[in-house]
Design an enzyme around this catalytic site. Sequence first.
Site, PDB file in Angstrom:
ATOM      1  N   SER A  55       0.849  -1.198   0.000  1.00 32.52           N
ATOM      2  CA  SER A  55       0.000   0.000   0.000  1.00 32.52           C
ATOM      3  C   SER A  55       0.876   1.236   0.000  1.00 32.52           C
ATOM      4  O   SER A  55       2.018   1.198   0.482  1.00 32.52           O
ATOM      5  CB  SER A  55      -0.871  -0.015   1.255  1.00 32.52           C
ATOM      6  OG  SER A  55      -1.448   1.244   1.489  1.00 32.52           O
ATOM      7  N   TYR A  84      -1.358  -0.132  10.240  1.00 31.52           N
ATOM      8  CA  TYR A  84      -1.407  -0.696   8.877  1.00 31.52           C
ATOM      9  C   TYR A  84      -0.171  -0.271   8.077  1.00 31.52           C
ATOM     10  O   TYR A  84       0.473  -1.088   7.412  1.00 31.52           O
ATOM     11  CB  TYR A  84      -2.691  -0.211   8.209  1.00 31.52           C
ATOM     12  CG  TYR A  84      -2.896  -0.635   6.783  1.00 31.52           C
ATOM     13  CD1 TYR A  84      -3.480  -1.851   6.473  1.00 31.52           C
ATOM     14  CD2 TYR A  84      -2.549   0.211   5.721  1.00 31.52           C
ATOM     15  CE1 TYR A  84      -3.696  -2.228   5.150  1.00 31.52           C
ATOM     16  CE2 TYR A  84      -2.765  -0.157   4.401  1.00 31.52           C
ATOM     17  CZ  TYR A  84      -3.343  -1.375   4.120  1.00 31.52           C
ATOM     18  OH  TYR A  84      -3.554  -1.740   2.817  1.00 31.52           O
ATOM     19  N   LYS A 135       2.674  -2.683   6.417  1.00 25.77           N
ATOM     20  CA  LYS A 135       2.970  -2.771   4.978  1.00 25.77           C
ATOM     21  C   LYS A 135       4.426  -2.382   4.694  1.00 25.77           C
ATOM     22  O   LYS A 135       5.049  -2.920   3.765  1.00 25.77           O
ATOM     23  CB  LYS A 135       1.998  -1.893   4.187  1.00 25.77           C
ATOM     24  CG  LYS A 135       0.543  -2.389   4.212  1.00 25.77           C
ATOM     25  CD  LYS A 135       0.374  -3.762   3.572  1.00 25.77           C
ATOM     26  CE  LYS A 135      -1.095  -4.115   3.370  1.00 25.77           C
ATOM     27  NZ  LYS A 135      -1.289  -5.439   2.765  1.00 25.77           N
TER      28      LYS A 135
HETATM   29  N1  LIG Z   1      -8.768  -1.239  -1.093  1.00 27.16           N
HETATM   30  C1  LIG Z   1      -7.774  -0.383  -1.224  1.00 27.16           C
HETATM   31  O1  LIG Z   1      -7.977   0.821  -1.519  1.00 27.16           O
HETATM   32  C2  LIG Z   1      -6.350  -0.847  -1.027  1.00 27.16           C
HETATM   33  C3  LIG Z   1      -5.323   0.078  -1.233  1.00 27.16           C
HETATM   34  C4  LIG Z   1      -3.997  -0.343  -1.066  1.00 27.16           C
HETATM   35  C5  LIG Z   1      -3.731  -1.661  -0.728  1.00 27.16           C
HETATM   36  N2  LIG Z   1      -4.756  -2.541  -0.528  1.00 27.16           N
HETATM   37  C6  LIG Z   1      -4.417  -3.937  -0.216  1.00 27.16           C
HETATM   38  O2  LIG Z   1      -5.062  -4.776  -1.162  1.00 27.16           O
HETATM   39  C7  LIG Z   1      -5.295  -6.066  -0.579  1.00 27.16           C
HETATM   40  C8  LIG Z   1      -6.743  -6.467  -0.800  1.00 27.16           C
HETATM   41  O3  LIG Z   1      -7.571  -5.531  -0.114  1.00 27.16           O
HETATM   42  P1  LIG Z   1      -9.106  -5.346  -0.460  1.00 27.16           P
HETATM   43  O4  LIG Z   1      -9.353  -3.897  -0.441  1.00 27.16           O
HETATM   44  O5  LIG Z   1      -9.449  -6.177  -1.649  1.00 27.16           O
HETATM   45  O6  LIG Z   1      -9.774  -5.970   0.884  1.00 27.16           O
HETATM   46  P2  LIG Z   1     -11.220  -6.623   1.130  1.00 27.16           P
HETATM   47  O7  LIG Z   1     -12.172  -6.331   0.028  1.00 27.16           O
HETATM   48  O8  LIG Z   1     -11.570  -6.242   2.524  1.00 27.16           O
HETATM   49  O9  LIG Z   1     -10.904  -8.197   1.062  1.00 27.16           O
HETATM   50  C9  LIG Z   1     -10.038  -8.775   1.993  1.00 27.16           C
HETATM   51  C10 LIG Z   1     -10.055 -10.282   1.783  1.00 27.16           C
HETATM   52  O10 LIG Z   1      -9.127 -10.875   2.730  1.00 27.16           O
HETATM   53  C11 LIG Z   1      -9.820 -11.825   3.565  1.00 27.16           C
HETATM   54  N3  LIG Z   1      -9.166 -11.794   4.858  1.00 27.16           N
HETATM   55  C12 LIG Z   1      -9.020 -10.750   5.701  1.00 27.16           C
HETATM   56  N4  LIG Z   1      -8.355 -11.133   6.796  1.00 27.16           N
HETATM   57  C13 LIG Z   1      -8.070 -12.449   6.646  1.00 27.16           C
HETATM   58  C14 LIG Z   1      -7.405 -13.402   7.443  1.00 27.16           C
HETATM   59  N5  LIG Z   1      -6.909 -13.084   8.650  1.00 27.16           N
HETATM   60  N6  LIG Z   1      -7.276 -14.660   6.964  1.00 27.16           N
HETATM   61  C15 LIG Z   1      -7.760 -15.007   5.752  1.00 27.16           C
HETATM   62  N7  LIG Z   1      -8.398 -14.128   4.946  1.00 27.16           N
HETATM   63  C16 LIG Z   1      -8.566 -12.881   5.412  1.00 27.16           C
HETATM   64  C17 LIG Z   1     -11.284 -11.332   3.557  1.00 27.16           C
HETATM   65  O11 LIG Z   1     -12.227 -12.336   3.873  1.00 27.16           O
HETATM   66  P3  LIG Z   1     -12.671 -12.647   5.405  1.00 27.16           P
HETATM   67  O12 LIG Z   1     -12.965 -11.328   6.045  1.00 27.16           O
HETATM   68  O13 LIG Z   1     -13.851 -13.565   5.286  1.00 27.16           O
HETATM   69  O14 LIG Z   1     -11.502 -13.327   6.046  1.00 27.16           O
HETATM   70  C18 LIG Z   1     -11.413 -10.922   2.093  1.00 27.16           C
HETATM   71  O15 LIG Z   1     -11.561 -12.059   1.268  1.00 27.16           O
HETATM   72  C19 LIG Z   1      -4.881  -5.934   0.895  1.00 27.16           C
HETATM   73  O16 LIG Z   1      -3.587  -6.451   1.075  1.00 27.16           O
HETATM   74  C20 LIG Z   1      -4.902  -4.448   1.129  1.00 27.16           C
HETATM   75  O17 LIG Z   1      -4.052  -4.064   2.199  1.00 27.16           O
HETATM   76  C21 LIG Z   1      -6.063  -2.166  -0.666  1.00 27.16           C
END
Ligand SMILES: NC(=O)c1ccc[n+]([C@@H]2O[C@H](COP(=O)([O-])OP(=O)(O)OC[C@H]3O[C@@H](n4cnc5c(N)ncnc54)[C@H](OP(=O)(O)O)[C@@H]3O)[C@@H](O)[C@H]2O)c1
Length: 228
Positions: free
Chosen positions: A133, A146, A150
Amino acid sequence: MPVAVITGASRGLGAALAHALDRRGWDLVVDARDADALTTAIGSSSARAVPGDVVDPAHRRALADTAGALGGADLLVNNASTLGASPMPSLAELTPEVLSDTLLTNVVAPHALTRLLLPQLLAQRGTVLNITSDAAVEPYEGWGAYGASKAALDQLTRILAAEQPDLRVYAVDPGDMRTSMHQDAFPGEDISDRPEPATVVPHLLALVEGTLPSGRYRAADVAVEVTS
Ligand SMILES: NC(=O)c1ccc[n+]([C@@H]2O[C@H](COP(=O)([O-])OP(=O)(O)OC[C@H]3O[C@@H](n4cnc5c(N)ncnc54)[C@H](OP(=O)(O)O)[C@@H]3O)[C@@H](O)[C@H]2O)c1
């Protein structure tokens, strides 16, 4: 068929990448804590759903064993992640427990899973994709737990790349995406102007299928080959 292990594939970026790799013929091993949501997300694809928490050693072993039974992982995507708390506290308010839990999910678990899968990845001369991130490098107020996690994941990525020259090891910042995690980071705010996670997937595929050297990339900077 190449084999990928993707953590956090029940929604958001993990689900979008899993669908794209499935369409390209990859064998997938996917997880999330909510088993029903994971089953719904993989739909009719042949992906192996292994529900569980990446923090749980027995669950990580189940992921590795499932990938091993398919012939061994060619790709590990450490995507599952936590913000720690929502609303996100200042460092003055951040408790040691939330910081510790955030580091367990975002740093310790990806390292432990990578370590377990390393023999498989080395046998395939495979790829590790750690989802990072901009919070790893920018001092956003409230993003202490967070952001620190990261930043640590970025450094694990660089060091693994130095230690394992036969692997391609990437940290990729996907940029803002319209997901549950992003909504939790901005509770009550309208995030409908953020791009869908599917828009990031072509850049991740370009990394996975390309030959860029190991390192940290912003997804938007990874060129996507346009075919007409
Ligand atoms: N969204 C953004 O703007 C953004 C920006 C920069 C970086 N990122 C990064 O992108 C990646 C994906 O994020 P996203 O936005 O797609 O998140 P999201 O929509 O909240 O999805 C997160 C996924 O991870 C699973 N998860 C969370 N904790 C877990 C655990 N302890 N064990 C197993 N599974 C787990 C969740 O399912 P359950 O809750 O059922 O476990 C879900 O499938 C992350 O690494 C995040 O830090 C996101």
